[in-house]
Design a protein around this motif. Sequence first.
Motif, PDB file in Angstrom:
ATOM      1  N   ILE A   1      -1.757  13.665  -4.611  1.00  0.00           N
ATOM      2  CA  ILE A   1      -1.365  14.142  -3.283  1.00  0.00           C
ATOM      3  C   ILE A   1      -2.591  14.307  -2.396  1.00  0.00           C
ATOM      4  CG2 ILE A   1      -0.347  16.073  -2.008  1.00  0.00           C
ATOM      5  CD1 ILE A   1       1.529  16.481  -4.417  1.00  0.00           C
ATOM      6  N   GLY A   2      -3.683  14.803  -2.969  1.00  0.00           N
ATOM      7  CA  GLY A   2      -4.916  14.920  -2.200  1.00  0.00           C
ATOM      8  C   GLY A   2      -5.407  13.566  -1.719  1.00  0.00           C
ATOM      9  N   LEU A   3      -5.326  12.575  -2.578  1.00  0.00           N
ATOM     10  CA  LEU A   3      -5.729  11.220  -2.202  1.00  0.00           C
ATOM     11  C   LEU A   3      -4.876  10.698  -1.053  1.00  0.00           C
ATOM     12  CD1 LEU A   3      -7.353   8.592  -2.834  1.00  0.00           C
ATOM     13  CD2 LEU A   3      -5.487   7.982  -4.385  1.00  0.00           C
ATOM     14  N   LEU A   4      -3.577  10.949  -1.112  1.00  0.00           N
ATOM     15  CA  LEU A   4      -2.670  10.452  -0.082  1.00  0.00           C
ATOM     16  C   LEU A   4      -2.785  11.224   1.224  1.00  0.00           C
ATOM     17  CD1 LEU A   4       0.482   9.839  -2.306  1.00  0.00           C
ATOM     18  CD2 LEU A   4      -1.126   8.129  -1.426  1.00  0.00           C
ATOM     19  N   LEU A   5      -3.207  12.488   1.146  1.00  0.00           N
ATOM     20  CA  LEU A   5      -3.423  13.269   2.371  1.00  0.00           C
ATOM     21  C   LEU A   5      -4.739  12.917   3.047  1.00  0.00           C
ATOM     22  CD1 LEU A   5      -2.229  16.865   1.392  1.00  0.00           C
ATOM     23  CD2 LEU A   5      -1.245  15.396   3.158  1.00  0.00           C
ATOM     24  N   ASP A   6      -5.648  12.329   2.305  1.00  0.00           N
ATOM     25  CA  ASP A   6      -6.942  11.964   2.859  1.00  0.00           C
ATOM     26  C   ASP A   6      -6.788  10.776   3.818  1.00  0.00           C
ATOM     27  OD1 ASP A   6      -9.646  12.007   3.285  1.00  0.00           O
ATOM     28  OD2 ASP A   6     -10.211  11.341   1.274  1.00  0.00           O
ATOM     29  N   TYR A   7      -7.810  10.576   4.637  1.00  0.00           N
ATOM     30  CA  TYR A   7      -7.840   9.427   5.553  1.00  0.00           C
ATOM     31  C   TYR A   7      -7.642   8.144   4.751  1.00  0.00           C
ATOM     32  CZ  TYR A   7      -9.695   6.148   9.033  1.00  0.00           C
ATOM     33  OH  TYR A   7      -9.861   5.104   9.915  1.00  0.00           O
ATOM     34  N   PRO A   8      -6.677   7.318   5.121  1.00  0.00           N
ATOM     35  CA  PRO A   8      -6.349   6.124   4.327  1.00  0.00           C
ATOM     36  C   PRO A   8      -7.359   4.986   4.518  1.00  0.00           C
ATOM     37  CG  PRO A   8      -4.930   6.225   6.257  1.00  0.00           C
ATOM     38  CD  PRO A   8      -5.758   7.492   6.268  1.00  0.00           C
ATOM     39  N   ARG A   9      -8.348   4.960   3.653  1.00  0.00           N
ATOM     40  CA  ARG A   9      -9.365   3.909   3.711  1.00  0.00           C
ATOM     41  C   ARG A   9      -8.834   2.601   3.141  1.00  0.00           C
ATOM     42  NH1 ARG A   9     -11.485   8.732   3.191  1.00  0.00           N
ATOM     43  NH2 ARG A   9     -13.355   9.287   4.378  1.00  0.00           N
ATOM     44  N   ASP A  10      -9.498   1.517   3.483  1.00  0.00           N
ATOM     45  CA  ASP A  10      -9.063   0.193   3.044  1.00  0.00           C
ATOM     46  C   ASP A  10      -8.974   0.084   1.524  1.00  0.00           C
ATOM     47  OD1 ASP A  10      -9.090  -0.374   5.714  1.00  0.00           O
ATOM     48  OD2 ASP A  10     -10.814  -1.715   5.660  1.00  0.00           O
ATOM     49  N   GLU A  11      -9.740   0.933   0.816  1.00  0.00           N
ATOM     50  CA  GLU A  11      -9.734   0.893  -0.650  1.00  0.00           C
ATOM     51  C   GLU A  11      -8.346   1.135  -1.222  1.00  0.00           C
ATOM     52  OE1 GLU A  11     -12.501   3.865  -1.767  1.00  0.00           O
ATOM     53  OE2 GLU A  11     -14.259   2.763  -1.063  1.00  0.00           O
ATOM     54  N   LEU A  12      -7.517   1.882  -0.516  1.00  0.00           N
ATOM     55  CA  LEU A  12      -6.164   2.138  -1.017  1.00  0.00           C
ATOM     56  C   LEU A  12      -5.389   0.841  -1.214  1.00  0.00           C
ATOM     57  CD1 LEU A  12      -4.812   5.283   0.885  1.00  0.00           C
ATOM     58  CD2 LEU A  12      -5.400   5.081  -1.521  1.00  0.00           C
ATOM     59  N   TRP A  13      -5.514  -0.049  -0.262  1.00  0.00           N
ATOM     60  CA  TRP A  13      -4.797  -1.324  -0.357  1.00  0.00           C
ATOM     61  C   TRP A  13      -5.442  -2.230  -1.405  1.00  0.00           C
ATOM     62  CZ3 TRP A  13      -4.870   1.794   3.729  1.00  0.00           C
ATOM     63  CH2 TRP A  13      -3.667   2.020   4.429  1.00  0.00           C
ATOM     64  N   GLN A  14      -6.748  -2.148  -1.533  1.00  0.00           N
ATOM     65  CA  GLN A  14      -7.447  -2.947  -2.535  1.00  0.00           C
ATOM     66  C   GLN A  14      -7.106  -2.496  -3.949  1.00  0.00           C
ATOM     67  OE1 GLN A  14     -11.556  -2.411  -1.410  1.00  0.00           O
ATOM     68  NE2 GLN A  14     -11.260  -3.346   0.614  1.00  0.00           N
ATOM     69  N   ARG A  15      -6.731  -1.229  -4.102  1.00  0.00           N
ATOM     70  CA  ARG A  15      -6.412  -0.675  -5.420  1.00  0.00           C
ATOM     71  C   ARG A  15      -4.947  -0.266  -5.491  1.00  0.00           C
ATOM     72  NH1 ARG A  15     -11.746   3.274  -6.114  1.00  0.00           N
ATOM     73  NH2 ARG A  15     -13.311   1.646  -5.800  1.00  0.00           N
ATOM     74  N   SER A  16      -4.097  -1.020  -4.843  1.00  0.00           N
ATOM     75  CA  SER A  16      -2.680  -0.653  -4.756  1.00  0.00           C
ATOM     76  C   SER A  16      -2.006  -0.575  -6.120  1.00  0.00           C
ATOM     77  CB  SER A  16      -1.933  -1.645  -3.857  1.00  0.00           C
ATOM     78  OG  SER A  16      -2.045  -2.966  -4.367  1.00  0.00           O
ATOM     79  N   GLU A  17      -2.349  -1.483  -7.031  1.00  0.00           N
ATOM     80  CA  GLU A  17      -1.713  -1.456  -8.347  1.00  0.00           C
ATOM     81  C   GLU A  17      -2.121  -0.216  -9.134  1.00  0.00           C
ATOM     82  OE1 GLU A  17       0.793  -3.356  -9.194  1.00  0.00           O
ATOM     83  OE2 GLU A  17       0.536  -4.121  -7.152  1.00  0.00           O
ATOM     84  N   ALA A  18      -3.375   0.166  -9.027  1.00  0.00           N
ATOM     85  CA  ALA A  18      -3.829   1.388  -9.700  1.00  0.00           C
ATOM     86  C   ALA A  18      -3.124   2.608  -9.109  1.00  0.00           C
ATOM     87  CB  ALA A  18      -5.337   1.531  -9.562  1.00  0.00           C
ATOM     88  N   LEU A  19      -2.897   2.574  -7.793  1.00  0.00           N
ATOM     89  CA  LEU A  19      -2.199   3.672  -7.139  1.00  0.00           C
ATOM     90  C   LEU A  19      -0.763   3.760  -7.636  1.00  0.00           C
ATOM     91  CD1 LEU A  19      -2.272   5.906  -5.003  1.00  0.00           C
ATOM     92  CD2 LEU A  19      -1.720   4.176  -3.277  1.00  0.00           C
ATOM     93  N   ARG A  20      -0.100   2.630  -7.743  1.00  0.00           N
ATOM     94  CA  ARG A  20       1.280   2.623  -8.251  1.00  0.00           C
ATOM     95  C   ARG A  20       1.320   3.085  -9.708  1.00  0.00           C
ATOM     96  NH1 ARG A  20       1.553  -2.403  -5.047  1.00  0.00           N
ATOM     97  NH2 ARG A  20       3.037  -2.085  -3.324  1.00  0.00           N
ATOM     98  N   ALA A  21       0.330   2.693 -10.479  1.00  0.00           N
ATOM     99  CA  ALA A  21       0.277   3.111 -11.880  1.00  0.00           C
ATOM    100  C   ALA A  21       0.111   4.619 -11.993  1.00  0.00           C
ATOM    101  CB  ALA A  21      -0.859   2.392 -12.606  1.00  0.00           C
ATOM    102  N   ALA A  22      -0.671   5.202 -11.077  1.00  0.00           N
ATOM    103  CA  ALA A  22      -0.886   6.647 -11.096  1.00  0.00           C
ATOM    104  C   ALA A  22       0.413   7.407 -10.856  1.00  0.00           C
ATOM    105  CB  ALA A  22      -1.926   7.028 -10.054  1.00  0.00           C
TER     106      ALA A  22
END
Length: 235
Positions: free
Chosen positions: A7-28
């Motif tokens: 939740i902290g990650l998602l509340l933070d400013y959405p940097r381009d890295e989120l899209w680059q690591r989308s699969e890791a985010l979904r896995a989390a």
Amino acid sequence: MKALKLIGLLLDYPRDELWQRSEALRAALTEVELPSGRAAQLSAFVEDLLALDPMEAQERWLALFDRGRAMSLLLFEHIHGESRDRGQAMVDLVETYRRAGFELDTRELPDYLPVVLEFLSQRPAAEVADWLHHIGHILELLAARAVERASPYAQLLETLVELAQGRVELEPMRRRVASEARDDTPEAMDAVWEEEAVRFGVQAPEDDCQPPSRFSAARPASYPTSTLMDSAPAR
């Protein structure tokens, strides 16, 4: 708690890295322990976020959290405002992190909510409950304002309220914030700029990305009482 870090990650400013690591985010998402309804909301938020163009997502974040102070993710903004107590509270909070065995590894202020949540994600459950209890009134305030502004970030803040209070009952707070004057309108922001002094500097701010983790682990240490006291939000 992994839920707090996510939740902290998602509340933070959405940097381009989120899209680059989308699969890791979904896995989390599959590792987060939340009630099924909240987990589904969290998953939907992530999919909606990833479906946006990064610049669009960043503008949406700035429009909510960076225009005016009402939705500030700096917790002491809502407790101390601009009083001198805020500076000492910052010092005390940094010392709290250090005594727990962690050093801030970021340019963010120590009371930035995503920083606090990342820290708590690495602490024992009893300490997490104590911290969330102390900041519960701020989370309710932010959640109610986000609901009033029809922001998708409201569900993240509501989840934090539920973790802090065991329930979400925002109607009294919503009635309070419904009568507030918005501070994120062009007129309100212009008024703030007119009141605040202009500061000049010779060094431009750094524009490098923050590291994935804001803390560098040190030796384990005892954890003192939270410095985020149960104060009424600053008006």
